[in-house]
Design a protein around this motif. Structure first.
Motif, PDB file in Angstrom:
ATOM      1  N   ASP A 113       8.147  40.323  35.805  1.00  9.56           N
ATOM      2  CA  ASP A 113       9.138  40.951  36.694  1.00  9.56           C
ATOM      3  C   ASP A 113      10.564  40.521  36.379  1.00  9.56           C
ATOM      4  OD1 ASP A 113       7.046  42.231  38.121  1.00  9.56           O
ATOM      5  OD2 ASP A 113       6.727  40.406  39.295  1.00  9.56           O
ATOM      6  N   ASN A 114      10.836  40.253  35.088  1.00  7.30           N
ATOM      7  CA  ASN A 114      12.198  39.938  34.660  1.00  7.30           C
ATOM      8  C   ASN A 114      12.745  38.678  35.339  1.00  7.30           C
ATOM      9  OD1 ASN A 114      14.380  40.667  32.938  1.00  7.30           O
ATOM     10  ND2 ASN A 114      15.536  41.401  34.707  1.00  7.30           N
ATOM     11  N   LEU A 115      11.881  37.679  35.504  1.00  8.18           N
ATOM     12  CA  LEU A 115      12.279  36.419  36.124  1.00  8.18           C
ATOM     13  C   LEU A 115      12.183  35.279  35.112  1.00  8.18           C
ATOM     14  CD1 LEU A 115      10.426  36.673  39.556  1.00  8.18           C
ATOM     15  CD2 LEU A 115      12.848  37.127  39.092  1.00  8.18           C
ATOM     16  N   TYR A 116      12.936  34.215  35.408  1.00  9.20           N
ATOM     17  CA  TYR A 116      12.939  33.043  34.535  1.00  9.20           C
ATOM     18  C   TYR A 116      13.174  31.815  35.411  1.00  9.20           C
ATOM     19  CZ  TYR A 116      14.376  29.700  30.932  1.00  9.20           C
ATOM     20  OH  TYR A 116      14.466  28.600  30.128  1.00  9.20           O
ATOM     21  N   ILE A 117      12.534  30.713  35.074  1.00  9.29           N
ATOM     22  CA  ILE A 117      12.752  29.451  35.781  1.00  9.29           C
ATOM     23  C   ILE A 117      13.256  28.403  34.800  1.00  9.29           C
ATOM     24  CG2 ILE A 117      11.694  27.495  36.965  1.00  9.29           C
ATOM     25  CD1 ILE A 117       9.853  29.327  38.400  1.00  9.29           C
ATOM     26  N   LYS A 118      14.368  27.791  35.141  1.00  9.61           N
ATOM     27  CA  LYS A 118      14.827  26.615  34.403  1.00  9.61           C
ATOM     28  C   LYS A 118      14.423  25.399  35.220  1.00  9.61           C
ATOM     29  CE  LYS A 118      18.805  24.124  32.594  1.00  9.61           C
ATOM     30  NZ  LYS A 118      20.281  24.085  32.359  1.00  9.61           N
ATOM     31  N   SER A 119      13.743  24.459  34.596  1.00 10.37           N
ATOM     32  CA  SER A 119      13.262  23.272  35.310  1.00 10.37           C
ATOM     33  C   SER A 119      13.378  22.057  34.407  1.00 10.37           C
ATOM     34  CB  SER A 119      11.806  23.474  35.746  1.00 10.37           C
ATOM     35  OG  SER A 119      11.318  22.349  36.444  1.00 10.37           O
ATOM     36  N   THR A 120      14.310  21.149  34.730  1.00 12.13           N
ATOM     37  CA  THR A 120      14.515  19.940  33.936  1.00 12.13           C
ATOM     38  C   THR A 120      14.906  18.785  34.855  1.00 12.13           C
ATOM     39  OG1 THR A 120      16.903  20.102  33.551  1.00 12.13           O
ATOM     40  CG2 THR A 120      15.480  21.412  32.107  1.00 12.13           C
ATOM     41  N   GLU A 121      14.897  17.605  34.295  1.00 11.64           N
ATOM     42  CA  GLU A 121      15.320  16.427  35.052  1.00 11.64           C
ATOM     43  C   GLU A 121      16.819  16.455  35.337  1.00 11.64           C
ATOM     44  OE1 GLU A 121      14.645  11.552  34.805  1.00 11.64           O
ATOM     45  OE2 GLU A 121      13.891  12.878  33.222  1.00 11.64           O
ATOM     46  N   ARG A 122      17.568  17.211  34.547  1.00 14.54           N
ATOM     47  CA  ARG A 122      19.024  17.279  34.724  1.00 14.54           C
ATOM     48  C   ARG A 122      19.450  18.418  35.661  1.00 14.54           C
ATOM     49  NH1 ARG A 122      18.276  17.218  29.307  1.00 14.54           N
ATOM     50  NH2 ARG A 122      19.015  19.373  29.158  1.00 14.54           N
ATOM     51  N   THR A 123      18.549  19.362  35.923  1.00  9.23           N
ATOM     52  CA  THR A 123      18.897  20.513  36.755  1.00  9.23           C
ATOM     53  C   THR A 123      19.117  20.073  38.192  1.00  9.23           C
ATOM     54  OG1 THR A 123      17.544  21.928  35.342  1.00  9.23           O
ATOM     55  CG2 THR A 123      18.158  22.806  37.498  1.00  9.23           C
ATOM     56  N   ARG A 124      20.277  20.454  38.747  1.00  7.02           N
ATOM     57  CA  ARG A 124      20.607  20.084  40.118  1.00  7.02           C
ATOM     58  C   ARG A 124      21.232  21.280  40.830  1.00  7.02           C
ATOM     59  NH1 ARG A 124      17.455  16.919  39.208  1.00  7.02           N
ATOM     60  NH2 ARG A 124      17.496  14.642  39.363  1.00  7.02           N
ATOM     61  N   GLU A 125      21.388  21.137  42.137  1.00 11.78           N
ATOM     62  CA  GLU A 125      21.896  22.245  42.940  1.00 11.78           C
ATOM     63  C   GLU A 125      23.279  22.679  42.484  1.00 11.78           C
ATOM     64  OE1 GLU A 125      22.087  23.609  47.627  1.00 11.78           O
ATOM     65  OE2 GLU A 125      21.956  21.472  47.140  1.00 11.78           O
ATOM     66  N   ASN A 126      24.082  21.751  41.963  1.00 15.97           N
ATOM     67  CA  ASN A 126      25.418  22.104  41.491  1.00 15.97           C
ATOM     68  C   ASN A 126      25.362  23.203  40.439  1.00 15.97           C
ATOM     69  OD1 ASN A 126      28.422  21.439  41.116  1.00 15.97           O
ATOM     70  ND2 ASN A 126      27.641  21.200  39.043  1.00 15.97           N
ATOM     71  N   GLU A 127      24.347  23.151  39.568  1.00 12.50           N
ATOM     72  CA  GLU A 127      24.220  24.176  38.525  1.00 12.50           C
ATOM     73  C   GLU A 127      23.955  25.542  39.135  1.00 12.50           C
ATOM     74  OE1 GLU A 127      21.692  25.229  34.452  1.00 12.50           O
ATOM     75  OE2 GLU A 127      21.297  23.361  35.534  1.00 12.50           O
ATOM     76  N   ALA A 128      23.049  25.586  40.117  1.00 21.50           N
ATOM     77  CA  ALA A 128      22.736  26.858  40.763  1.00 21.50           C
ATOM     78  C   ALA A 128      23.961  27.435  41.459  1.00 21.50           C
ATOM     79  CB  ALA A 128      21.597  26.664  41.766  1.00 21.50           C
ATOM     80  N   VAL A 129      24.710  26.570  42.144  1.00 22.24           N
ATOM     81  CA  VAL A 129      25.916  27.034  42.836  1.00 22.24           C
ATOM     82  C   VAL A 129      26.966  27.484  41.825  1.00 22.24           C
ATOM     83  CG1 VAL A 129      27.832  26.351  44.342  1.00 22.24           C
ATOM     84  CG2 VAL A 129      25.496  25.625  44.878  1.00 22.24           C
ATOM     85  N   ALA A 130      27.126  26.735  40.724  1.00 25.91           N
ATOM     86  CA  ALA A 130      28.094  27.122  39.695  1.00 25.91           C
ATOM     87  C   ALA A 130      27.766  28.512  39.147  1.00 25.91           C
ATOM     88  CB  ALA A 130      28.092  26.100  38.562  1.00 25.91           C
ATOM     89  N   MET A 131      26.495  28.782  38.943  1.00 25.41           N
ATOM     90  CA  MET A 131      26.079  30.094  38.460  1.00 25.41           C
ATOM     91  C   MET A 131      26.408  31.183  39.482  1.00 25.41           C
ATOM     92  SD  MET A 131      22.396  28.949  36.853  1.00 25.41           S
ATOM     93  CE  MET A 131      21.845  30.618  36.541  1.00 25.41           C
ATOM     94  N   GLN A 132      26.165  30.890  40.739  1.00 19.97           N
ATOM     95  CA  GLN A 132      26.463  31.860  41.791  1.00 19.97           C
ATOM     96  C   GLN A 132      27.962  32.151  41.853  1.00 19.97           C
ATOM     97  OE1 GLN A 132      24.368  29.459  44.818  1.00 19.97           O
ATOM     98  NE2 GLN A 132      23.199  31.291  45.334  1.00 19.97           N
TER      99      GLN A 132
END
Length: 281
Positions: free
Chosen positions: A39-58
C-alpha cells in the motif's frame, strides 16, 4: 525581504502514544523486510530515529518540500535500547549518487536548480526558537560530525562555536594535521567573527539523501540530523569526507555561489584539530 514565520509545530506525542505506535510499527516490520510495506508505505526504524525527525519531515513537507508524508511516530525497546520508528508514505526515485553519472547535462542542471529552490524555501523562515541552535522541536541535536554526537541546544552561534571547539586538542602533542597546528587554531577561530543566520537545516544533505526520477528531485530523505543551525552548516558538512573535485561538493558550491568558501576553510582547520575525538564517537 523579511523572513516568514515558521509554521506551528504539531503537538508532541505522549509516551503512551509513542509506545502504542511503536508496537504497531514493530508488528508490521516483523512481517516484512527492510521496512518496505504494501500500500505504498515504508517504515524507517533505527536506534537514531527520534520524534524530532518525524516532526522535521512534517514541517519540511508543510513548506512545500518533496518529503515523505508521515503517518505516525513510535518507539519500542530492544535489548535495553530505544528504537524509534516512522511510518510514512513511500516515495519514488533513486539515490542521486547512484544515478548521477548517467544523467544528461540538462537533468543535472534541473536537479541543481530544484535543490537551490528548496534550500531557498528553508532559509526564508525565521527560527521560532530565536537565536538558539537546536532541534526542530527545540531540544537536543544529533550530528555525525560533532562530539558528542548528541548535544544540548546552544543559546546562540557563539555558544555553538564554543561547543565545536570542545574536542579540539589543546596542544600540538600527537597532532598530525596537514595544516600547521598554530595556523589551524588561528583559522578555526576565524569563525567567531563570522555571524550567520540560524536557518532550518537538513543537516546531512549528501547526494544519497536525495531521490531523483526522470531528471527531477522526488524526495529529500533522512531528516534525523535536522534542526536550526548556522546557514553554512548545510553546505560545509557534506564536504568533509568528499574530494573537492567530486560532483557533490561542486554542486553545493554552485547552488550557493560558493558563498561559504571562507567558512569551509575554518571548518577544515576545526576538523583537523578535532579529528581524533570525532572519530572516537
Amino acid at each position: 525581504m523579511p523572513l516568514l514565520d515558521f509554521p506551528a509545530l504539531p503537538t508532541l506525542l505522549s509516551d503512551s502514544e509513542k509506545t502504542a505506535a511503536g508496537a504497531y510499527h514493530k508488528l508490521l516490520l516483523d512481517k516484512e523486510e527492510e521496512g518496505v510495506l504494501p500500500d505504498n508505505l515504508y517504515i524507517k526504524s533505527t536506534e537514531r530515529t527520534r520524534e524530532n525527525e518525524a516532526v522535521a519531515m512534517q514541517m519540511a513537507r508543510a513548506l512545500g518540500l518533496p518529503v515523505h508524508k508521515v503517518y505516525s511516530y513510535g518507539e519500542h525497546h530492544e535489548n535495553g535500547r530505544v528504537i524509534g520508528s516512522i511510518l510514512m508514505e513511500a516515495m519514488p526515485g533513486e539515490m542521486l549518487d547512484e544515478v548521477h553519472e548517467g544523467m544528461t547535462p540538462e537533468e543535472k542542471e534541473t536537479v541543481a536548480a530544484e535543490l537551490k529552490h528548496y534550500l531557498g524555501i528553508m532559509r526564508s523562515y525565521s527560527n521560532p526558537w530565536g537565536t538558539t541552535v537546536c532541534s526542530v522541536i527545540g531540544g537536543s541535536l544529533y550530528s555525525t560530525r560533532t562530539c558528542p554526537r548528541i548535544f544540548v541546544p546552544c543559546d546562540d552561534e557563539a555558544a555553538f562555536n564554543t561547543f565545536l571547539h570542545y574536542c579540539c586538542r589543546p596542544t600540538d602533542e600527537g597532532y598530525h594535521g596537514c595544516i600547521p597546528f598554530k595556523e589551524a587554531q588561528r583559522r578555526a577561530h576565524l569563525m567567531d567573527n563570522m555571524p550567520h543566520q540560524i536557518v532550518f537545516t537538513h543537516g546531512d544533505l549528501w547526494s544519497h539523501n536525495i531521490l531523483v526520477k526522470d531528471g527531477h528531485i522526488t524526495a529529500i530523505i533522512d531528516w534525523e540530523t535536522a534542526g536550526w543551525y548556522p546557514e553554512y552548516w548545510e553546505i560545509t558538512t557534506p564536504q568533509r569526507w568528499q574530494s573537492p573535485d567530486s560532483f557533490w561538493p561542486k554542486t553545493l558550491k554552485f547552488i550557493t555561489d560558493d558563498k561559504y568558501a571562507e567558512e569551509f576553510q575554518c571548518e577544515i582547520a576545526l576538523w583537523e584539530l578535532s579529528a581524533d575525538a570525532i572519530a572516537g564517537f
